[in-house]
Design a protein around this motif. Sequence first.
Motif, mmCIF file in Angstrom:
data_model
loop_
_atom_site.group_PDB
_atom_site.id
_atom_site.type_symbol
_atom_site.label_atom_id
_atom_site.label_comp_id
_atom_site.label_asym_id
_atom_site.label_seq_id
_atom_site.Cartn_x
_atom_site.Cartn_y
_atom_site.Cartn_z
ATOM 1 N N ALA A 229 -13.892 9.099 3.483
ATOM 2 C CA ALA A 229 -12.575 8.604 3.064
ATOM 3 C C ALA A 229 -11.457 9.359 3.758
ATOM 4 N N VAL A 230 -11.596 10.688 3.870
ATOM 5 C CA VAL A 230 -10.575 11.489 4.551
ATOM 6 C C VAL A 230 -10.522 11.123 6.031
ATOM 7 N N HIS A 231 -11.687 11.004 6.656
ATOM 8 C CA HIS A 231 -11.732 10.633 8.072
ATOM 9 C C HIS A 231 -11.113 9.254 8.292
ATOM 10 N N GLY A 232 -11.436 8.319 7.422
ATOM 11 C CA GLY A 232 -10.895 6.971 7.554
ATOM 12 C C GLY A 232 -9.391 6.934 7.376
ATOM 13 N N THR A 233 -8.860 7.742 6.443
ATOM 14 C CA THR A 233 -7.415 7.779 6.227
ATOM 15 C C THR A 233 -6.695 8.295 7.460
ATOM 16 N N VAL A 234 -7.206 9.377 8.043
ATOM 17 C CA VAL A 234 -6.586 9.946 9.243
ATOM 18 C C VAL A 234 -6.652 8.947 10.396
ATOM 19 N N ARG A 235 -7.803 8.324 10.586
ATOM 20 C CA ARG A 235 -7.959 7.356 11.675
ATOM 21 C C ARG A 235 -7.021 6.173 11.502
ATOM 22 N N ASN A 236 -6.923 5.659 10.262
ATOM 23 C CA ASN A 236 -6.052 4.507 10.015
ATOM 24 C C ASN A 236 -4.591 4.830 10.309
ATOM 25 N N ARG A 237 -4.170 6.040 9.961
ATOM 26 C CA ARG A 237 -2.783 6.417 10.232
ATOM 27 C C ARG A 237 -2.522 6.520 11.735
ATOM 28 N N LEU A 238 -3.501 7.011 12.478
ATOM 29 C CA LEU A 238 -3.327 7.163 13.913
ATOM 30 C C LEU A 238 -3.225 5.816 14.618
ATOM 31 N N ILE A 239 -3.975 4.831 14.151
ATOM 32 C CA ILE A 239 -3.993 3.536 14.831
ATOM 33 C C ILE A 239 -3.143 2.481 14.126
ATOM 34 N N GLY A 240 -2.462 2.889 13.034
ATOM 35 C CA GLY A 240 -1.592 1.962 12.322
ATOM 36 C C GLY A 240 -2.322 0.917 11.516
ATOM 37 N N ARG A 241 -3.527 1.235 11.081
ATOM 38 C CA ARG A 241 -4.321 0.285 10.305
ATOM 39 C C ARG A 241 -4.099 0.522 8.819
ATOM 40 N N GLN A 242 -4.072 -0.571 8.044
ATOM 41 C CA GLN A 242 -3.918 -0.492 6.600
ATOM 42 C C GLN A 242 -5.267 -0.661 5.918
ATOM 43 N N PRO A 243 -5.487 0.038 4.786
ATOM 44 C CA PRO A 243 -6.722 -0.193 4.038
ATOM 45 C C PRO A 243 -6.856 -1.672 3.672
ATOM 46 N N GLY A 244 -8.018 -2.222 3.874
ATOM 47 C CA GLY A 244 -8.236 -3.624 3.552
ATOM 48 C C GLY A 244 -8.019 -4.556 4.714
ATOM 49 N N ASP A 245 -7.475 -4.050 5.828
ATOM 50 C CA ASP A 245 -7.282 -4.913 6.996
ATOM 51 C C ASP A 245 -8.623 -5.482 7.443
ATOM 52 N N GLY A 246 -8.648 -6.766 7.723
ATOM 53 C CA GLY A 246 -9.869 -7.422 8.164
ATOM 54 C C GLY A 246 -10.657 -8.068 7.036
ATOM 55 N N PHE A 247 -10.293 -7.763 5.782
ATOM 56 C CA PHE A 247 -10.978 -8.362 4.641
ATOM 57 C C PHE A 247 -10.194 -9.571 4.139
ATOM 58 N N VAL A 248 -10.906 -10.530 3.593
ATOM 59 C CA VAL A 248 -10.296 -11.750 3.079
ATOM 60 C C VAL A 248 -10.778 -11.972 1.641
ATOM 61 N N PRO A 249 -10.078 -12.808 0.873
ATOM 62 C CA PRO A 249 -10.522 -13.082 -0.494
ATOM 63 C C PRO A 249 -11.948 -13.631 -0.527
ATOM 64 N N LYS A 250 -12.707 -13.204 -1.511
ATOM 65 C CA LYS A 250 -14.105 -13.625 -1.597
ATOM 66 C C LYS A 250 -14.249 -15.045 -2.135
ATOM 67 N N ARG A 251 -13.220 -15.539 -2.826
ATOM 68 C CA ARG A 251 -13.324 -16.858 -3.455
ATOM 69 C C ARG A 251 -11.952 -17.519 -3.401
ATOM 70 N N PRO A 252 -11.497 -17.926 -2.206
ATOM 71 C CA PRO A 252 -10.126 -18.408 -2.044
ATOM 72 C C PRO A 252 -9.874 -19.791 -2.619
ATOM 73 N N GLU A 253 -10.909 -20.576 -2.825
ATOM 74 C CA GLU A 253 -10.746 -21.924 -3.344
ATOM 75 C C GLU A 253 -11.310 -22.020 -4.757
ATOM 76 N N PRO A 254 -10.616 -22.676 -5.676
ATOM 77 C CA PRO A 254 -11.158 -22.852 -7.022
ATOM 78 C C PRO A 254 -12.461 -23.645 -7.002
ATOM 79 N N ALA A 255 -13.421 -23.185 -7.758
ATOM 80 C CA ALA A 255 -14.718 -23.859 -7.838
ATOM 81 C C ALA A 255 -15.329 -23.615 -9.200
#
Length: 261
Positions: A229-255
């Motif tokens: 987690a610490v390594h990921g936080t430092v890396r994300n700050r260096l490259i301007g990445r936000q936590p959750g980037d690249g993830f999408v809702p698991k159930r975007p449509e009502p079913a």
Amino acid sequence: MRYRRYVALGDSCAEGLDDPYPDGSGYRGFADLAAARLAERAPSLEYANLAVRGRRLDQILAEQVPLATSLRPDLVTLFGGGNDVLQGRWETRAVAEALDDAVRALAEAAATVVLFTLTDITGRLPGLRRLAPRVALLNRMIVGTAARHGAVLVDLRGDVAAGDGRYFGGDRLHLSELGHRRVAAHLLRALDIPPAENWLAPLPPVVREPYWRLAAREWTWLRHHVFPAVHGTVRNRLIGRQPGDGFVPKRPEPARVTTGG
């Protein structure tokens, strides 16, 4: 009340971390559990889950609220704010405004909106105790916003099980299967719907373990959760990445929902 369409919004807790389905098909969590219970009473219930891990309240407002309102739900849950506390970007006014704007829009679209206070994990994780006043302030905001917009409040601060390590998953941050079941039970009770009988059962006594086993567990936690987690936080700050980037809702449509859980 029998709900027609339920939409869940929020962050990793609403997405379902750290409660995987037994078949490995993804994360379940309190919203899925509650939806299945609701569908037992109303088999035609449709359910969407727009939550994405790492999202702050301003991101939920911008990304999830417009989609949620377009789905015309009659039940909405919003579980968020934890990432505002943890990500080091806290601005009291901005957080309060994002929360208020989100709940106002949701209350105009849905008959029932549910908010949750957060349990305070700052005393359980090294280095986070300094954030305890921020958690308390956020919870006061959530309570006040719920009252202002007529939302249902699920106050998780009173659950004594939240002080038990078994309430949380391996990273000691996200809810475990047990934690998610308890949150689902509190949500259902707030909606005057009985949860499964065992979801709020008292926890069995903790079995005392030898010190070597406790030490091994601490090392495993540090190695597999804290250091990454610490390594990921430092890396994300260096490259301007936000936590959750690249993830999408698991159930975007009502079913329709498969009952049980």
